[in-house]
Scaffold this motif. Structure first.
Motif, PDB file in Angstrom:
ATOM      1  N   TRP A   1      10.967  -7.253  -7.244  1.00 57.51           N
ATOM      2  CA  TRP A   1      10.249  -7.970  -5.883  1.00 57.51           C
ATOM      3  C   TRP A   1      10.243  -7.062  -4.725  1.00 57.51           C
ATOM      4  O   TRP A   1       9.179  -7.090  -4.062  1.00 57.51           O
ATOM      5  N   ALA A   2      11.367  -6.247  -4.323  1.00 60.38           N
ATOM      6  CA  ALA A   2      11.358  -5.178  -3.297  1.00 60.38           C
ATOM      7  C   ALA A   2      10.126  -4.248  -3.776  1.00 60.38           C
ATOM      8  O   ALA A   2       9.204  -3.994  -2.641  1.00 60.38           O
ATOM      9  N   ASP A   3       9.877  -3.933  -4.848  1.00 59.58           N
ATOM     10  CA  ASP A   3       8.841  -2.887  -5.183  1.00 59.58           C
ATOM     11  C   ASP A   3       7.450  -3.585  -4.822  1.00 59.58           C
ATOM     12  O   ASP A   3       6.417  -2.998  -4.310  1.00 59.58           O
ATOM     13  N   ALA A   4       7.238  -4.899  -4.956  1.00 55.27           N
ATOM     14  CA  ALA A   4       6.151  -5.710  -4.948  1.00 55.27           C
ATOM     15  C   ALA A   4       5.647  -5.660  -3.334  1.00 55.27           C
ATOM     16  O   ALA A   4       4.441  -5.559  -3.072  1.00 55.27           O
ATOM     17  N   VAL A   5       6.895  -5.761  -2.611  1.00 59.47           N
ATOM     18  CA  VAL A   5       6.610  -5.764  -1.163  1.00 59.47           C
ATOM     19  C   VAL A   5       6.108  -4.474  -0.767  1.00 59.47           C
ATOM     20  O   VAL A   5       5.137  -4.118   0.032  1.00 59.47           O
ATOM     21  N   GLY A   6       6.807  -3.390  -1.364  1.00 59.25           N
ATOM     22  CA  GLY A   6       6.334  -1.914  -0.827  1.00 59.25           C
ATOM     23  C   GLY A   6       4.964  -1.627  -1.429  1.00 59.25           C
ATOM     24  O   GLY A   6       4.029  -1.118  -0.620  1.00 59.25           O
ATOM     25  N   LEU A   7       4.489  -1.995  -2.531  1.00 59.52           N
ATOM     26  CA  LEU A   7       3.280  -1.951  -2.992  1.00 59.52           C
ATOM     27  C   LEU A   7       2.283  -2.536  -1.997  1.00 59.52           C
ATOM     28  O   LEU A   7       1.200  -1.922  -1.598  1.00 59.52           O
ATOM     29  N   ALA A   8       2.452  -3.795  -1.676  1.00 58.84           N
ATOM     30  CA  ALA A   8       1.622  -4.279  -0.793  1.00 58.84           C
ATOM     31  C   ALA A   8       1.446  -3.700   0.711  1.00 58.84           C
ATOM     32  O   ALA A   8       0.255  -3.503   1.165  1.00 58.84           O
ATOM     33  N   LEU A   9       2.507  -3.242   1.089  1.00 53.31           N
ATOM     34  CA  LEU A   9       2.561  -2.721   2.550  1.00 53.31           C
ATOM     35  C   LEU A   9       1.696  -1.424   2.269  1.00 53.31           C
ATOM     36  O   LEU A   9       0.621  -1.100   3.183  1.00 53.31           O
ATOM     37  N   PHE A  10       2.087  -0.434   1.250  1.00 54.36           N
ATOM     38  CA  PHE A  10       1.455   0.834   1.174  1.00 54.36           C
ATOM     39  C   PHE A  10      -0.193   0.743   1.023  1.00 54.36           C
ATOM     40  O   PHE A  10      -0.980   1.482   1.166  1.00 54.36           O
TER      41      PHE A  10
ATOM     42  N   LEU B   1      -6.845  -4.792  -4.927  1.00 49.67           N
ATOM     43  CA  LEU B   1      -7.388  -5.988  -4.457  1.00 49.67           C
ATOM     44  C   LEU B   1      -6.979  -6.133  -2.951  1.00 49.67           C
ATOM     45  O   LEU B   1      -7.567  -6.702  -2.137  1.00 49.67           O
ATOM     46  N   GLY B   2      -5.646  -5.788  -2.526  1.00 50.57           N
ATOM     47  CA  GLY B   2      -5.000  -6.009  -1.103  1.00 50.57           C
ATOM     48  C   GLY B   2      -5.854  -4.964  -0.287  1.00 50.57           C
ATOM     49  O   GLY B   2      -6.188  -5.158   0.716  1.00 50.57           O
TER      50      GLY B   2
ATOM     51  N   GLY C   1      -4.725  -8.661   3.547  1.00 45.72           N
ATOM     52  CA  GLY C   1      -4.657  -7.457   2.590  1.00 45.72           C
ATOM     53  C   GLY C   1      -3.364  -7.785   1.877  1.00 45.72           C
ATOM     54  O   GLY C   1      -3.246  -7.653   0.629  1.00 45.72           O
ATOM     55  N   PHE C   2      -2.255  -7.657   2.562  1.00 47.32           N
ATOM     56  CA  PHE C   2      -0.891  -7.741   2.194  1.00 47.32           C
ATOM     57  C   PHE C   2      -0.422  -8.994   1.309  1.00 47.32           C
ATOM     58  O   PHE C   2      -0.059  -8.858  -0.034  1.00 47.32           O
TER      59      PHE C   2
ATOM     60  N   THR D   1       0.413 -11.271  -3.597  1.00 47.10           N
ATOM     61  CA  THR D   1       0.414 -12.501  -4.476  1.00 47.10           C
ATOM     62  C   THR D   1       0.034 -12.159  -5.831  1.00 47.10           C
ATOM     63  O   THR D   1       0.617 -12.693  -7.121  1.00 47.10           O
ATOM     64  N   LEU D   2      -1.032 -11.273  -6.038  1.00 46.70           N
ATOM     65  CA  LEU D   2      -1.536 -10.904  -7.248  1.00 46.70           C
ATOM     66  C   LEU D   2      -0.354 -10.176  -8.153  1.00 46.70           C
ATOM     67  O   LEU D   2      -0.136 -10.509  -9.172  1.00 46.70           O
ATOM     68  N   ARG D   3       0.488  -9.311  -7.496  1.00 51.45           N
ATOM     69  CA  ARG D   3       1.461  -8.447  -8.224  1.00 51.45           C
ATOM     70  C   ARG D   3       2.638  -9.733  -8.377  1.00 51.45           C
ATOM     71  O   ARG D   3       3.243  -9.666  -9.580  1.00 51.45           O
ATOM     72  N   ALA D   4       2.962 -10.698  -7.477  1.00 48.22           N
ATOM     73  CA  ALA D   4       3.775 -11.578  -7.717  1.00 48.22           C
ATOM     74  C   ALA D   4       3.717 -12.527  -8.985  1.00 48.22           C
ATOM     75  O   ALA D   4       4.570 -12.795  -9.945  1.00 48.22           O
ATOM     76  N   CYS D   5       2.357 -12.619  -9.165  1.00 46.97           N
ATOM     77  CA  CYS D   5       1.868 -13.671 -10.214  1.00 46.97           C
ATOM     78  C   CYS D   5       2.169 -12.756 -11.550  1.00 46.97           C
ATOM     79  O   CYS D   5       2.344 -13.204 -12.795  1.00 46.97           O
TER      80      CYS D   5
END
Lengths: 206, 206, 206
Positions: free
Chosen positions: C98-107, C162-163, C184-185, C190-194
């Protein structure tokens, strides 16, 4: 930049784009056969198609060529789609090897010509031809976790270096861009074709 | 650029070239032992010898050092030929490890000094010393499909960082280039030598 | 540079640094679990945290962002220490994902925004968002000798693209930086979380 330089740039761009499509298809087919998803196919189409030229431009401190010309990315996308559709239906690997040999020869000449155009020596230019033609395939193999073809298999980068040298010497001798390109392309393609057809390879250390 | 900077540049260039030859030989021997062809030997000589400095120059946005000084490529070619001739006759790996330790210490100091010369902070400079000394070997291992020595084996990049730090602090303290280089080189080489000789290593996480 | 550009730079820098810490921890944990030494942990923290942005800056010919802002390296070091201390105590992989998903969206957003700020097209900007978000993880996997997550696993880089596209279109539509970033975030996360929660993945070639 004078008119000749513009024509030369146009001709090089066209060569580059044919090579990009061919390499994108062959990289994409590797991904399709390894059952990757569409994004993986796109990445493995991108690496051999644009990876070598990107590394060349980074080392030469030239603007990375596909940033300002969207046709390259379109070619990669087109190649990835072709690989996606036809990748599993191609039973025989041979056509890919021949298409790859055409791309190799095109990239070797285009990379050498670009480095010469930037004012570098023949040595550097020939190396950049080799980088353009073979570094992308190396990246593809490393990323896909395959043993790099570049290091063990028969004459590959060697053909690129020979083609680059043929172009560079023809150019230095005052031949036209078209003729130099033809000579360089023919040398690289012929050597690679012999390696494929007759199993030529370089000797190993004893 | 004043006279001092020119002398410093000359001294750094000489250091770089000795390191290049040593790393090229050790990389080439890996290729020869893996039964690669001459082109593979050349590539695996190139990567550890010039790969780290190339990455350093790309990150620092400095002109890639071997583009304008053909002696580096000659050294790589010379190292590859030595590896080709003598690679299979060397029964014992130990001399290679010691030559590698010399190259490591030389590259760490040269990379740190170059970054300081470009006006970067001590932190960045020390990291660039580490990159110069160890990124090439990392590239060699990744391309050759070996487990990267950098990540698991005993003190290696750590020795480079210590040597770079020794150089940077000596330089900051106002010591001469020669003395700073001697201090940095000795620190890196001694730590690496102890790691080889006494099996020193960093602790793992528990 | 006007005031808006400075604020935008500040906001992007903050986003970048949160992402850097998250990615550094997740990279460091991979190293700790693989029983690497502290230097290996530092390298595997560095690669996913700063590797993607470094590649983006090299390709865009922008100054590499962590050279002039030491907070990034401090974040990497902090993340490596956290991974070293807590890496073996975390029984469950899920928080890391989940932390990785946050980083992914931020980057993804930060990388896209930087490329747009440098005047590139939406296509290039979105690709640069994807490179920023996923190339570092690819480098981590290649260096650590693991099969690259990027190529086979469920929707990852696709979420970044997508973001980035969401950010770029919002920005082009005249929305504020804050709102574009939020859009964007949210799309990327959301897509990564799904993909994580429901096992979504892209289809393979048939």
């Amino acid at each position: 930049m004078n008119l000749d330089a513009i024509n030369l740039g146009f001709a090089l761009g066209l060569l580059d784009q044919i090579g990009v499509l061919v390499f994108a298809v062959s990289g994409g087919i590797v991904a399709v056969r390894a059952k990757m998803d569409p994004l993986g196919v796109l990445v493995l189409s991108f690496l051999p198609a644009l990876g070598g030229g990107t590394l060349r431009d980074l080392i030469l401190d030239a603007p990375v060529f596909w940033l300002s010309d969207s046709r390259y990315l379109l070619m990669v996308m087109f190649g990835a789609i072709l690989a996606w559709i036809f990748g599993t239906r191609v039973e025989d690997f041979k056509p890919i090897r021949w298409a790859d040999a055409v791309g190799l020869a095109l990239f070797a000449v285009a990379g050498t010509a670009k480095a010469i155009g930037l004012g570098h020596s023949i040595t550097i230019a020939v190396i950049m031809g080799g980088v353009t033609a073979s570094a992308g395939g190396l990246l593809r193999d490393v990323v896909a976790g395959r043993e790099p073809m570049l290091l063990k298999q028969d004459i590959y980068a060697t053909a690129a270096l020979l083609g680059g040298l043929g172009y560079a010497l023809s150019d230095r001798a005052g031949l036209s861009f078209e003729l130099s390109t033809l000579i360089g392309f023919s040398l690289a393609f012929t050597l690679r074709a012999c390696a494929i057809r007759f199993g030529w390879s370089l000797p190993q250390a004893k």
